[in-house]
Enzyme design. Structure first.
Site, mmCIF file in Angstrom:
data_model
loop_
_atom_site.group_PDB
_atom_site.id
_atom_site.type_symbol
_atom_site.label_atom_id
_atom_site.label_comp_id
_atom_site.label_asym_id
_atom_site.label_seq_id
_atom_site.Cartn_x
_atom_site.Cartn_y
_atom_site.Cartn_z
ATOM 1 N N GLU A 150 4.130 -5.375 7.473
ATOM 2 C CA GLU A 150 3.285 -4.409 8.187
ATOM 3 C C GLU A 150 3.685 -4.191 9.647
ATOM 4 O O GLU A 150 3.660 -3.058 10.129
ATOM 5 C CB GLU A 150 1.813 -4.831 8.117
ATOM 6 C CG GLU A 150 1.139 -4.527 6.786
ATOM 7 C CD GLU A 150 1.325 -5.609 5.731
ATOM 8 O OE1 GLU A 150 2.214 -6.472 5.884
ATOM 9 O OE2 GLU A 150 0.561 -5.591 4.748
ATOM 10 N N GLU A 203 -0.681 -9.283 -0.697
ATOM 11 C CA GLU A 203 -2.116 -9.543 -0.469
ATOM 12 C C GLU A 203 -2.880 -9.552 -1.794
ATOM 13 O O GLU A 203 -3.804 -10.335 -1.979
ATOM 14 C CB GLU A 203 -2.683 -8.489 0.499
ATOM 15 C CG GLU A 203 -2.136 -8.698 1.906
ATOM 16 C CD GLU A 203 -2.531 -7.601 2.883
ATOM 17 O OE1 GLU A 203 -2.233 -6.425 2.588
ATOM 18 O OE2 GLU A 203 -3.137 -7.910 3.918
ATOM 19 N N GLY A 226 0.449 -4.984 0.937
ATOM 20 C CA GLY A 226 -0.719 -5.015 0.060
ATOM 21 C C GLY A 226 -0.427 -5.668 -1.286
ATOM 22 O O GLY A 226 -1.340 -6.177 -1.945
ATOM 23 N N ALA A 282 0.877 -1.175 0.000
ATOM 24 C CA ALA A 282 0.000 0.000 0.000
ATOM 25 C C ALA A 282 0.912 1.223 0.000
ATOM 26 O O ALA A 282 2.065 1.150 0.440
ATOM 27 C CB ALA A 282 -0.872 -0.018 1.243
#
Ligand code: CO8
Length: 258
Positions: free
Chosen positions: A134, A114, A111, A65
């Site tokens: 993270e 993911e 992300g 992200a």
């Protein structure tokens, strides 16, 4: 049409490329929204039988992200970020009726991993590095990573990967079952296309039913066997079922997409 992604169709494959190479293809809000839109358009196009998702450049699939965009979020904004992203991109991909192959061409972090895990099949280049960093930022994976990593590699390996925030090499990802294949970088797209080609020979409606039945195994309170029975029954009402069985009797190859 899009600022952060490229979407291109060749034959029955839709190629979606996250195209922010200077930011290592980090997922900002606009990119997530554009991915949602491009995936929706591809899924609704009867000419598309497989979607291949990859990153621009030779360094990253998606490095996570976009940290710069979310760094000053509050508790409620953080929760909303995860919820909206899961809804419009990560769960959305997993539940598409068109199979999505992630061609992981470099870093797949946070992300980014993911996103690869939400795809139905993963192929990685030998230079790929994967991780969920993270907790090194003081957060946890919020786009389904704690769930899908555990489903793919089991709790022990998932715990290790999340707690250490470390990266693993493509070969380790292969032996853990996180990716289906590892190939040389120059062979990555050909490998993804080879899998796509084998999928494209088969019934799109049956594959869509198979996605629903397989996903049902991971849904709380849903009996996957019942979903399988229901989807199995539905297949009998499709033109593809008639074509598949007729072709078998006539000793010819089925032509599902003619
Ligand atoms: N977000 C925003 N920008 C990024 C990101 C990212 N995730 N990753 C890389 N970039 C940018 C860098 O800032 C740099 O930009 P600039 O040139 O303007 O400084 C450019 O991409 C190139 O990166 P590097 O110079 O760092 O390239 P290196 O080859 O030296 O390193 C790495 C590559 C190891 C991949 C390194 O870039 C890195 O560690 N990136 C961050 C990886 C990461 O932690 N990803 C997980 C993000 S967290 C997440 O996905 C869940 C949501 C959490 C919300 C945020 C809470 C604060």
């Amino acid at each position: 049409m899009y600022n952060n992604i490229l979407s291109e169709q060749k034959k029955q494959i839709n190629y979606i490329t996250i195209n922010r190479p200077k930011q290592l293809n980090a997922l900002n809000k606009e990119t997530i929204e554009e991915l949602h839109q491009a995936l929706k358009v591809a899924d609704e196009n009867p000419e598309v039988g497989v979607i291949i998702l990859t990153g621009s450049g030779d360094k990253a699939f998606v490095a996570g992200a976009d940290i710069k965009e979310f760094a000053d979020f509050s508790i409620s904004q953080g929760g909303e970020l995860a919820m909206n992203g899961q809804k419009i991109l990560f769960s959305f991909i997993e539940n598409l009726s068109t199979p999505v192959i992630a061609a992981v061409n470099g870093f797949a972090l946070g992300g980014g991993l993911e996103l690869a895990m939400a795809s139905h099949i993963r192929v990685a280049s030998s230079n790929a590095r994967m991780g969920l960093p993270e907790v090194s930022l003081g957060v946890i994976p919020g786009y389904g990573g704690t769930q899908r990593l555990t489903q793919l590699v089991g709790k022990g390996k998932a715990n290790e990967m999340v707690f250490t925030a470390g990266m693993i090499k493509a070969e380790d990802a292969l032996s853990w079952g996180l990716v289906n294949y590892v190939v040389k970088p120059e062979e990555l797209m050909a490998k993804a296309e080879d899998i796509a080609g084998r999928i494209l020979k088969n019934s799109a409606s049956a594959i869509s039913s198979a996605i629903k039945a397989i996903n049902a195994n991971f849904e709380d309170g849903v009996n996957g066997f019942e979903v399988e029975i229901e989807e199995f029954g539905k297949c009998y009402g499709t033109a593809d079922f008639k074509e598949g069985t007729t072709a078998f009797m006539e000793k010819r190859k089925a032509n599902f997409r003619g």
